[in-house]
Design a protein around this motif. Structure first.
Motif, PDB file in Angstrom:
ATOM      1  N   THR A 126       0.836  -1.188   0.000  1.00 59.94           N
ATOM      2  CA  THR A 126       0.000   0.000   0.000  1.00 59.94           C
ATOM      3  C   THR A 126       0.869   1.235   0.000  1.00 59.94           C
ATOM      4  OG1 THR A 126      -1.717   1.209   1.164  1.00 59.94           O
ATOM      5  CG2 THR A 126      -0.184  -0.044   2.533  1.00 59.94           C
ATOM      6  N   THR A 127       0.408   2.256  -0.713  1.00 58.84           N
ATOM      7  CA  THR A 127       1.191   3.480  -0.772  1.00 58.84           C
ATOM      8  C   THR A 127       0.254   4.675  -0.999  1.00 58.84           C
ATOM      9  OG1 THR A 127       3.030   4.542  -1.894  1.00 58.84           O
ATOM     10  CG2 THR A 127       1.647   3.158  -3.243  1.00 58.84           C
ATOM     11  N   PRO A 128       0.563   5.803  -0.370  1.00 57.39           N
ATOM     12  CA  PRO A 128      -0.281   6.978  -0.597  1.00 57.39           C
ATOM     13  C   PRO A 128       0.013   7.590  -1.963  1.00 57.39           C
ATOM     14  CG  PRO A 128       1.522   7.515   0.893  1.00 57.39           C
ATOM     15  CD  PRO A 128       1.637   6.057   0.594  1.00 57.39           C
ATOM     16  N   ILE A 129      -0.989   8.289  -2.521  1.00 61.75           N
ATOM     17  CA  ILE A 129      -0.776   8.943  -3.814  1.00 61.75           C
ATOM     18  C   ILE A 129      -0.769  10.461  -3.584  1.00 61.75           C
ATOM     19  CG2 ILE A 129      -1.596   9.107  -6.202  1.00 61.75           C
ATOM     20  CD1 ILE A 129      -3.444   6.688  -5.494  1.00 61.75           C
ATOM     21  N   HIS A 130       0.258  11.101  -4.091  1.00 60.93           N
ATOM     22  CA  HIS A 130       0.340  12.565  -3.973  1.00 60.93           C
ATOM     23  C   HIS A 130       0.517  13.176  -5.350  1.00 60.93           C
ATOM     24  CE1 HIS A 130       1.863  11.213   0.064  1.00 60.93           C
ATOM     25  NE2 HIS A 130       0.984  12.142   0.421  1.00 60.93           N
ATOM     26  N   ASN A 131       0.072  14.412  -5.519  1.00 62.50           N
ATOM     27  CA  ASN A 131       0.381  15.098  -6.773  1.00 62.50           C
ATOM     28  C   ASN A 131       1.707  15.837  -6.624  1.00 62.50           C
ATOM     29  OD1 ASN A 131      -0.103  17.377  -5.295  1.00 62.50           O
ATOM     30  ND2 ASN A 131      -2.044  17.892  -6.296  1.00 62.50           N
ATOM     31  N   SER A 132       2.084  16.591  -7.646  1.00 65.27           N
ATOM     32  CA  SER A 132       3.405  17.225  -7.634  1.00 65.27           C
ATOM     33  C   SER A 132       3.521  18.260  -6.512  1.00 65.27           C
ATOM     34  CB  SER A 132       3.693  17.865  -8.988  1.00 65.27           C
ATOM     35  OG  SER A 132       2.624  18.723  -9.322  1.00 65.27           O
ATOM     36  N   LYS A 133       2.373  18.745  -6.037  1.00 64.75           N
ATOM     37  CA  LYS A 133       2.431  19.727  -4.939  1.00 64.75           C
ATOM     38  C   LYS A 133       2.342  19.043  -3.571  1.00 64.75           C
ATOM     39  CE  LYS A 133      -0.447  22.459  -7.441  1.00 64.75           C
ATOM     40  NZ  LYS A 133      -1.794  22.991  -7.376  1.00 64.75           N
ATOM     41  N   SER A 134       2.460  17.736  -3.610  1.00 64.65           N
ATOM     42  CA  SER A 134       2.410  16.935  -2.380  1.00 64.65           C
ATOM     43  C   SER A 134       1.048  16.915  -1.705  1.00 64.65           C
ATOM     44  CB  SER A 134       3.461  17.398  -1.356  1.00 64.65           C
ATOM     45  OG  SER A 134       4.724  17.199  -1.871  1.00 64.65           O
ATOM     46  N   ASP A 135      -0.016  17.281  -2.455  1.00 66.49           N
ATOM     47  CA  ASP A 135      -1.362  17.136  -1.875  1.00 66.49           C
ATOM     48  C   ASP A 135      -1.718  15.662  -1.875  1.00 66.49           C
ATOM     49  OD1 ASP A 135      -1.593  19.909  -1.831  1.00 66.49           O
ATOM     50  OD2 ASP A 135      -2.260  19.924  -3.934  1.00 66.49           O
ATOM     51  N   TYR A 136      -2.397  15.253  -0.843  1.00 63.98           N
ATOM     52  CA  TYR A 136      -2.821  13.854  -0.736  1.00 63.98           C
ATOM     53  C   TYR A 136      -4.009  13.599  -1.661  1.00 63.98           C
ATOM     54  CZ  TYR A 136      -4.570   9.546   1.455  1.00 63.98           C
ATOM     55  OH  TYR A 136      -4.997   8.275   1.698  1.00 63.98           O
ATOM     56  N   LEU A 137      -3.880  12.653  -2.571  1.00 61.20           N
ATOM     57  CA  LEU A 137      -4.960  12.373  -3.532  1.00 61.20           C
ATOM     58  C   LEU A 137      -5.681  11.069  -3.212  1.00 61.20           C
ATOM     59  CD1 LEU A 137      -3.304  13.226  -6.957  1.00 61.20           C
ATOM     60  CD2 LEU A 137      -4.673  14.697  -5.478  1.00 61.20           C
ATOM     61  N   GLY A 138      -5.073  10.267  -2.368  1.00 57.74           N
ATOM     62  CA  GLY A 138      -5.702   8.994  -2.044  1.00 57.74           C
ATOM     63  C   GLY A 138      -4.663   7.941  -1.765  1.00 57.74           C
ATOM     64  N   ARG A 139      -5.097   6.700  -1.866  1.00 52.18           N
ATOM     65  CA  ARG A 139      -4.195   5.609  -1.508  1.00 52.18           C
ATOM     66  C   ARG A 139      -4.396   4.437  -2.463  1.00 52.18           C
ATOM     67  NH1 ARG A 139      -1.106   3.633   2.381  1.00 52.18           N
ATOM     68  NH2 ARG A 139      -1.133   5.550   3.573  1.00 52.18           N
ATOM     69  N   LEU A 140      -3.304   3.758  -2.714  1.00 52.24           N
ATOM     70  CA  LEU A 140      -3.343   2.619  -3.626  1.00 52.24           C
ATOM     71  C   LEU A 140      -3.018   1.344  -2.866  1.00 52.24           C
ATOM     72  CD1 LEU A 140      -3.426   1.716  -6.642  1.00 52.24           C
ATOM     73  CD2 LEU A 140      -0.975   2.135  -6.711  1.00 52.24           C
ATOM     74  N   TRP A 141      -3.824   0.304  -3.095  1.00 51.38           N
ATOM     75  CA  TRP A 141      -3.548  -1.010  -2.501  1.00 51.38           C
ATOM     76  C   TRP A 141      -3.373  -2.017  -3.635  1.00 51.38           C
ATOM     77  CZ3 TRP A 141      -3.262  -2.584   2.651  1.00 51.38           C
ATOM     78  CH2 TRP A 141      -3.632  -1.648   3.627  1.00 51.38           C
ATOM     79  N   ILE A 142      -2.305  -2.771  -3.570  1.00 51.91           N
ATOM     80  CA  ILE A 142      -2.086  -3.813  -4.586  1.00 51.91           C
ATOM     81  C   ILE A 142      -2.032  -5.176  -3.903  1.00 51.91           C
ATOM     82  CG2 ILE A 142      -0.561  -4.639  -6.424  1.00 51.91           C
ATOM     83  CD1 ILE A 142      -0.734  -1.957  -7.311  1.00 51.91           C
ATOM     84  N   PHE A 143      -2.779  -6.111  -4.437  1.00 49.49           N
ATOM     85  CA  PHE A 143      -2.815  -7.462  -3.867  1.00 49.49           C
ATOM     86  C   PHE A 143      -2.235  -8.422  -4.898  1.00 49.49           C
ATOM     87  CE2 PHE A 143      -5.789  -6.568  -0.364  1.00 49.49           C
ATOM     88  CZ  PHE A 143      -6.234  -5.307  -0.757  1.00 49.49           C
ATOM     89  N   GLU A 144      -1.138  -9.088  -4.515  1.00 50.79           N
ATOM     90  CA  GLU A 144      -0.516 -10.006  -5.463  1.00 50.79           C
ATOM     91  C   GLU A 144      -0.658 -11.436  -4.946  1.00 50.79           C
ATOM     92  OE1 GLU A 144       3.655  -9.367  -5.950  1.00 50.79           O
ATOM     93  OE2 GLU A 144       3.840 -10.932  -7.478  1.00 50.79           O
ATOM     94  N   ASN A 145      -1.101 -12.306  -5.821  1.00 46.66           N
ATOM     95  CA  ASN A 145      -1.236 -13.705  -5.438  1.00 46.66           C
ATOM     96  C   ASN A 145       0.142 -14.377  -5.496  1.00 46.66           C
ATOM     97  OD1 ASN A 145      -2.017 -16.325  -5.022  1.00 46.66           O
ATOM     98  ND2 ASN A 145      -2.913 -16.592  -7.057  1.00 46.66           N
ATOM     99  N   ILE A 146       0.694 -14.713  -4.328  1.00 45.43           N
ATOM    100  CA  ILE A 146       2.043 -15.304  -4.308  1.00 45.43           C
ATOM    101  C   ILE A 146       1.983 -16.775  -3.887  1.00 45.43           C
ATOM    102  CG2 ILE A 146       3.333 -13.174  -3.932  1.00 45.43           C
ATOM    103  CD1 ILE A 146       3.331 -13.977  -0.905  1.00 45.43           C
ATOM    104  N   THR A 147       0.802 -17.369  -4.028  1.00 49.83           N
ATOM    105  CA  THR A 147       0.619 -18.742  -3.558  1.00 49.83           C
ATOM    106  C   THR A 147       1.625 -19.705  -4.191  1.00 49.83           C
ATOM    107  OG1 THR A 147      -1.704 -18.215  -3.387  1.00 49.83           O
ATOM    108  CG2 THR A 147      -1.115 -20.533  -3.167  1.00 49.83           C
ATOM    109  N   LYS A 148       1.782 -19.576  -5.506  1.00 54.33           N
ATOM    110  CA  LYS A 148       2.663 -20.505  -6.214  1.00 54.33           C
ATOM    111  C   LYS A 148       4.097 -20.408  -5.704  1.00 54.33           C
ATOM    112  CE  LYS A 148       2.030 -21.963 -10.965  1.00 54.33           C
ATOM    113  NZ  LYS A 148       1.863 -21.392 -12.317  1.00 54.33           N
ATOM    114  N   ALA A 149       4.590 -19.192  -5.604  1.00 54.89           N
ATOM    115  CA  ALA A 149       5.971 -18.977  -5.150  1.00 54.89           C
ATOM    116  C   ALA A 149       6.141 -19.485  -3.726  1.00 54.89           C
ATOM    117  CB  ALA A 149       6.317 -17.497  -5.224  1.00 54.89           C
ATOM    118  N   LYS A 150       5.162 -19.188  -2.905  1.00 53.12           N
ATOM    119  CA  LYS A 150       5.216 -19.591  -1.504  1.00 53.12           C
ATOM    120  C   LYS A 150       5.267 -21.125  -1.394  1.00 53.12           C
ATOM    121  CE  LYS A 150       4.636 -17.537   2.604  1.00 53.12           C
ATOM    122  NZ  LYS A 150       5.202 -16.275   3.043  1.00 53.12           N
TER     123      LYS A 150
END
Lengths: 132, 352
Positions: free
Chosen positions: B104-128
């Motif tokens: 997860t990581t916050p999203i900012h624009n070039s002026k450092s205003d907070y625009l929201g947040r991004l969540w990425i879910f990766e399926n790592i079952t095979k590797a695990k």
């Protein structure tokens, strides 16, 4: 009267090796090749101490330990686990079930094992003297 | 925020699950993959759209087995909405998407205003699973190898009046055993089987105890050993005895191995800003500059080491660096070829 050791171990070369050392040091050494036979023989001959492997066919060492500690005849006999499974889960389980010590075969030569048995029997003797 | 058809199409075609929050931390978008995983677990992604992120966090929490780390991340996000980036692995309650890596990581624009947040879910079952299978294989193989090695070592130890040949065989068997133990240790680390158990230990006592295990080897090479403690004799520190034994033992063993006869080894210990600092220095062959960055890698062995000592697995330093990480400590070193090496281990009192 010599001290009776029961060795529960399925690997023939290992039983021969340990029993040779025990006999050389004046112990009487009995052998059982799996957990089931181990429990049976322990009830019959009432050894002074039991050395118990874990990975064995028919009945493994943990199950055998449970039965030894449940039986009135054998529950007070000190049991040393002598195994190559050194993962903490086994050590903990065995100690919780009442094993008095846990030895890893590959870390010890037969002389070390005999020494450990001697120490434990001595400590036991002392304990009995003070509690009696 | 997502109004561009092209971008939506791209995000929906990803193999990863994606969740996007807007500046008010309301759920703005859930991509196809994540919708599918949620549906698989009996949850409708539409239910979350437009609602506060906390609603999603709560519902998602119910799908995972161990929530401790997850809770920590969520808590830190709620404390500092705009700043926190994090990355954790979670185990799901249901198959087949059993293991997910969530970042997860916050999203900012070039002026450092907070625009929201991004969540990425990766399926790592095979590797695990592959990793687990590999570790299990090494673990079983090493356990199986231990039995014949105990037989060889045991019988050899019982031979009286040993000939040179028997002694050589014994040395070989000894090395084989060390190798097996190294492999077992590493496989245990990989499967996270090591639990840290600390208790208050008398520092000097413990160090002396560990050193005494190597006194024979030190004598054999006529190495002079010097210890220096900037500590009270009975000073204690919370330590996991077994882990310290591995770490310090390994460093001492290396120092002996790579120091020529008549060399010197110094072991120092002190307390500094609540940290226990132990150092082991030697007058050995040193580590070439070019290779210094690699010494903590698994199976790495330096060129000059390979020339002088044919034995070794390149596991020792990798293993202790992982152990040190486990107890939240640090290790660093300085070294010069043919002059010597000093390793310094710092162990914090508290993990928090």
């Amino acid at each position: 009267m010599s001290i009776k050791v029961l060795l529960v171990e399925d690997e023939d070369l290992l039983t021969q090796m340990y029993s040779r050392k025990f006999k050389a040091d004046g112990y009487e050494c009995h052998i059982a090749e799996n957990g089931e036979k181990g429990v049976k023989i322990a009830n019959e001959i009432k050894p002074d101490i039991i050395l118990l492997d874990i990975m064995m066919p028919v009945k493994n060492g943990i199950e055998a330990l449970k039965e030894l500690k449940e039986s009135q005849t054998t529950k007070d006999i000190p049991v040393i686990m002598l195994t190559n499974m050194s993962d903490e889960q086994y050590v903990e389980e065995a100690i919780n079930l009442g094993a008095i010590s846990y030895l890893v075969k590959s870390e010890l030569i037969p002389a070390d094992v005999v020494k450990k048995v001697k120490e434990i029997l001595q400590a036991q003797g002392k304990k009995n003297l003070t509690t009696d | 925020m997502i109004n561009n058809t092209l971008i939506t199409a791209i995000i929906d075609s990803l193999e990863h699950g994606v969740l996007i929050l807007n500046e008010k931390n309301n759920v703005e978008y859930i991509n196809k993959k994540l919708s599918f995983w949620l549906k698989w677990n009996g949850q409708d992604s539409q239910e979350f759209i437009g609602k506060q992120d906390t609603h999603f966090y709560k519902k998602f929490r119910k799908l995972i087995t161990e929530t401790q780390e997850y809770d920590k991340v969520i808590k830190s996000i709620q404390r500092q909405k705009n700043l926190v980036s994090d990355n954790i692995d979670v185990e799901m309650k249901t198959e087949p998407y059993k293991y997910l890596n969530i970042s997860t990581t916050p999203i900012h624009n070039s002026k450092s205003d907070y625009l929201g947040r991004l969540w990425i879910f990766e399926n790592i079952t095979k590797a695990k699973r592959l990793d687990q299978a590999k570790s299990e294989f090494i673990s079983i193989a090493s356990h199986q190898l231990r039995t014949p090695v105990s037989i060889i070592n045991g019988y050899l130890s019982m031979v009286e009046n040993k000939s040179e040949e028997i002694e050589a065989a014994q040395q070989g068997a000894q090395k084989l055993q060390e190798l097996i133990e190294d492999l077992l240790n590493v496989s245990r680390l990989d499967t996270d089987k090591i639990v840290v158990e600390k208790s208050e230990e008398k520092i000097i006592n413990l160090i002396e105890e560990i050193i005494s295990e190597y006194s024979k080897k030190i004598k054999e090479k006529d190495i002079s050993l010097e210890t220096k403690y900037n500590l009270g004799k009975k000073e204690t520190f919370p330590l996991d005895k077994k882990i310290i034994r591995h770490i310090l033992g390994n460093l001492i063993e290396n120092a002996i191995k790579y120091t020529p006869n008549n060399g010197e080894i110094k072991i120092k210990a002190e307390l500094k800003n609540n940290n226990l600092r132990i150092s082991v220095s030697d007058t050995g062959i040193g580590i070439p500059k070019k290779e210094q960055a690699k010494i903590f890698q698994k199976f790495f062995r330096a060129q000059n080491v390979k020339k002088s000592e044919s034995n070794g697995t390149g596991i020792g330093l990798y293993y202790i660096s992982r152990l040190i990480k486990l107890i939240k400590g640090r290790i660093h070193f300085c070294s010069e070829v043919n002059k010597g090496t000093e390793f310094v281990v710092e162990i914090p009192k508290e993990e928090k």
